[in-house]
Design a protein around this motif. Structure first.
Motif, PDB file in Angstrom:
ATOM      1  N   SER A 205       0.866  -1.321   0.093  1.00 10.73           N
ATOM      2  CA  SER A 205      -0.049   0.086   0.002  1.00 10.73           C
ATOM      3  C   SER A 205       0.735   1.123   0.107  1.00 10.73           C
ATOM      4  N   ALA A 206       0.338   2.276  -0.676  1.00 11.66           N
ATOM      5  CA  ALA A 206       1.006   3.512  -0.518  1.00 11.66           C
ATOM      6  C   ALA A 206       0.106   4.651  -0.838  1.00 11.66           C
ATOM      7  N   ARG A 207       0.376   5.616  -0.070  1.00  7.16           N
ATOM      8  CA  ARG A 207      -0.611   6.675   0.108  1.00  7.16           C
ATOM      9  C   ARG A 207      -0.094   7.868  -1.355  1.00  7.16           C
ATOM     10  N   LEU A 208      -1.126   8.136  -1.915  1.00  2.10           N
ATOM     11  CA  LEU A 208      -0.906   8.918  -3.104  1.00  2.10           C
ATOM     12  C   LEU A 208      -0.960  10.529  -2.733  1.00  2.10           C
ATOM     13  N   PRO A 209      -0.100  11.259  -3.231  1.00  2.45           N
ATOM     14  CA  PRO A 209      -0.155  12.693  -2.896  1.00  2.45           C
ATOM     15  C   PRO A 209      -1.293  13.364  -3.362  1.00  2.45           C
ATOM     16  N   GLY A 210      -1.542  14.612  -3.120  1.00  4.47           N
ATOM     17  CA  GLY A 210      -2.631  15.618  -3.820  1.00  4.47           C
ATOM     18  C   GLY A 210      -3.773  14.917  -2.902  1.00  4.47           C
ATOM     19  N   GLY A 211      -5.096  15.843  -3.138  1.00  2.00           N
ATOM     20  CA  GLY A 211      -6.461  15.470  -2.387  1.00  2.00           C
ATOM     21  C   GLY A 211      -6.443  16.134  -0.973  1.00  2.00           C
ATOM     22  N   ALA A 212      -6.983  17.255  -0.803  1.00  2.00           N
ATOM     23  CA  ALA A 212      -7.191  18.026   0.303  1.00  2.00           C
ATOM     24  C   ALA A 212      -8.086  17.660   1.148  1.00  2.00           C
ATOM     25  N   SER A 213      -9.336  17.075   0.599  1.00  2.00           N
ATOM     26  CA  SER A 213     -10.507  16.663   1.394  1.00  2.00           C
ATOM     27  C   SER A 213     -10.574  14.976   1.600  1.00  2.00           C
ATOM     28  N   ARG A 214      -9.899  14.346   0.977  1.00  2.00           N
ATOM     29  CA  ARG A 214      -9.794  12.721   0.780  1.00  2.00           C
ATOM     30  C   ARG A 214      -8.336  12.292   0.835  1.00  2.00           C
ATOM     31  N   GLU A 215      -8.115  11.153   1.417  1.00  2.00           N
ATOM     32  CA  GLU A 215      -7.153  10.321   1.334  1.00  2.00           C
ATOM     33  C   GLU A 215      -7.263   9.344   0.314  1.00  2.00           C
ATOM     34  N   THR A 216      -6.345   9.133  -0.622  1.00  2.00           N
ATOM     35  CA  THR A 216      -5.998   8.036  -1.566  1.00  2.00           C
ATOM     36  C   THR A 216      -4.973   7.193  -1.341  1.00  2.00           C
ATOM     37  N   TRP A 217      -5.118   6.041  -1.687  1.00  2.00           N
ATOM     38  CA  TRP A 217      -4.183   4.974  -1.352  1.00  2.00           C
ATOM     39  C   TRP A 217      -4.233   3.966  -2.606  1.00  2.00           C
ATOM     40  N   ALA A 218      -3.047   3.680  -2.997  1.00  2.00           N
ATOM     41  CA  ALA A 218      -2.907   2.657  -3.886  1.00  2.00           C
ATOM     42  C   ALA A 218      -2.546   1.159  -3.352  1.00  2.00           C
ATOM     43  N   LEU A 219      -3.509   0.091  -3.493  1.00  2.00           N
ATOM     44  CA  LEU A 219      -3.342  -1.248  -3.095  1.00  2.00           C
ATOM     45  C   LEU A 219      -3.023  -2.239  -3.893  1.00  2.00           C
ATOM     46  N   ASP A 220      -2.213  -2.837  -3.825  1.00  2.00           N
ATOM     47  CA  ASP A 220      -2.041  -4.074  -4.364  1.00  2.00           C
ATOM     48  C   ASP A 220      -2.506  -5.422  -3.392  1.00  2.00           C
ATOM     49  N   VAL A 221      -3.512  -6.192  -3.912  1.00  2.00           N
ATOM     50  CA  VAL A 221      -4.388  -7.103  -3.212  1.00  2.00           C
ATOM     51  C   VAL A 221      -4.223  -8.328  -3.821  1.00  2.00           C
ATOM     52  N   VAL A 222      -3.904  -9.558  -3.107  1.00  2.00           N
ATOM     53  CA  VAL A 222      -4.031 -10.900  -3.348  1.00  2.00           C
ATOM     54  C   VAL A 222      -5.240 -11.411  -2.793  1.00  2.00           C
ATOM     55  N   GLY A 223      -6.231 -11.866  -3.620  1.00  2.00           N
ATOM     56  CA  GLY A 223      -7.423 -12.451  -3.292  1.00  2.00           C
ATOM     57  C   GLY A 223      -7.191 -13.822  -2.654  1.00  2.00           C
ATOM     58  N   PRO A 224      -8.203 -14.614  -2.272  1.00  2.00           N
ATOM     59  CA  PRO A 224      -8.425 -15.934  -1.735  1.00  2.00           C
ATOM     60  C   PRO A 224      -8.076 -16.800  -2.651  1.00  2.00           C
ATOM     61  N   ASP A 225      -8.055 -16.739  -4.090  1.00  2.00           N
ATOM     62  CA  ASP A 225      -8.085 -17.550  -5.082  1.00  2.00           C
ATOM     63  C   ASP A 225      -6.420 -17.128  -5.708  1.00  2.00           C
ATOM     64  N   GLU A 226      -5.748 -16.395  -4.835  1.00  2.00           N
ATOM     65  CA  GLU A 226      -4.298 -15.927  -5.494  1.00  2.00           C
ATOM     66  C   GLU A 226      -4.236 -14.968  -6.611  1.00  2.00           C
ATOM     67  N   GLY A 227      -5.602 -14.727  -6.920  1.00  2.00           N
ATOM     68  CA  GLY A 227      -5.669 -13.429  -8.114  1.00  2.00           C
ATOM     69  C   GLY A 227      -4.973 -12.150  -7.510  1.00  2.00           C
TER      70      GLY A 227
END
Length: 323
Positions: free
Chosen positions: A21-43
């Motif tokens: 996970s990494a917080r992205l810059p910008g956005g004064a009224s919201r936080e924005t995060w980039a997530l890489d997710v591995v699902g239960p099926d390994e996807g």
């Protein structure tokens, strides 16, 4: 719910894991995060998570659940937007669209040179799609006079700004006749678009969407602050004629150029008041932020832009808007 791991597990199942996970810059009224997710099926899933920021004023705009509904309606109308994966009152989880949002790079990097001549027309097409969204998709609210609303905001800030007062009076005396009402994005500009070499890939940040005059969106896109140093009036990448021509061709109503300039001037005024608002959030302890503090320097720039617009003998932008 504001824990990314809990949100991801609710969306994909208890076996889902946030791999990075990494917080992205910008956005004064919201936080924005980039997530890489591995699902239960390994996807693997590349996602964006938006969260409410602490200290954001309650009147900042639609809640995130309402924003997710707007994005779904936008997709149905043909607006390019990320796909919503899950949402709640305090979060939106959506697909991560590759591309660039930083205006400096969009306007200057060689990688986006093929896109730049297309962007003004693509903006016109996207806005025509926004303005055919069903009115029911906008958050319910009482209709407000935009001038009265921003005069009230300015008064509540307790800061003297004679240029803003002058602009409010001039705009009140030159107000164009009312037009049809549509869904208005409310913050359609360079910086809220994901762009690839071929052009616009997604329209972001729907939190300020409401029902209003569609020319509000076109005028806001032309505000000088969103040109980022470029002489081109539409987002720093195109001309009024390109924007308006594509908008009308894509089914938008005919654009009155005097009314467009009125809404551009209104947009400059609104941005100036927003700059004061954001700075006060920092100074009064709502959210201590270097970004919010730095926005304060933009107030004087906005006052200069308003002087230029108010001094122009003709309100109508013409086809001579490319250097």
């Amino acid at each position: 719910m504001s824990d990314p791991q809990a949100i991801v597990r609710a969306a994909f199942g208890t076996g889902a894991v946030v791999a990075s996970s990494a917080r992205l810059p910008g956005g004064a009224s919201r936080e924005t995060w980039a997530l890489d997710v591995v699902g239960p099926d390994e996807g693997r899933h590349e996602l964006i998570l938006r969260l409410d920021s602490p200290g954001a004023p309650a009147e900042a705009g639609a809640g995130l659940a309402a924003e997710a509904g707007l994005m779904r309606a936008a997709a149905g109308a043909g607006v390019p937007v990320p796909r919503i994966v899950a949402c709640g009152e305090s979060y939106i989880l959506m697909t991560r669209v590759p591309g660039e949002t930083i205006p400096r790079k969009i306007l200057r990097d060689d990688a986006y040179a093929p896109a730049r001549p297309r962007l003004a027309r693509q903006c016109g097409q996207a806005l025509a799609a926004v303005h055919r969204m069903p009115l029911s998709s906008a958050p319910p609210s009482e209709e407000q006079d935009p001038l009265l609303r921003w005069r009230d905001v300015l008064d509540q800030l307790g800061e003297p700004h004679p240029l803003f007062e002058l602009a409010l009076r001039r705009l009140a005396s030159t107000r164009p006749r009312g037009r049809r009402h549509t869904v208005v994005h409310g913050d359609f500009r360079n910086g809220n678009l994901i762009v690839g070499p071929e052009g616009i890939r997604a329209v972001l940040d729907w939190e300020l969407a409401h029902v209003g005059d569609p020319l509000e969106d076109l005028g806001w896109l032309c505000v000088k602050a969103w040109r980022f140093g470029s002489p081109l009036p539409v987002g720093g990448f195109g001309s009024y004629d390109e924007l308006v021509g594509a908008y009308e061709e894509a089914g938008g109503q005919p654009v009155d150029r005097d009314a467009l300039r009125w809404w551009e001037t209104f947009g400059v005024l609104k941005w100036g008041v927003i700059c004061v608002m954001q700075t006060m959030r920092h100074l009064r302890g709502g959210a201590r932020s270097v970004e919010l503090a730095a926005i304060g320097r933009r107030v004087c720039e906005t006052e200069w832009d308003l002087l230029r617009l108010l001094d122009e003998p003709s309100a109508a932008p013409t086809s001579t808007d490319r250097p």
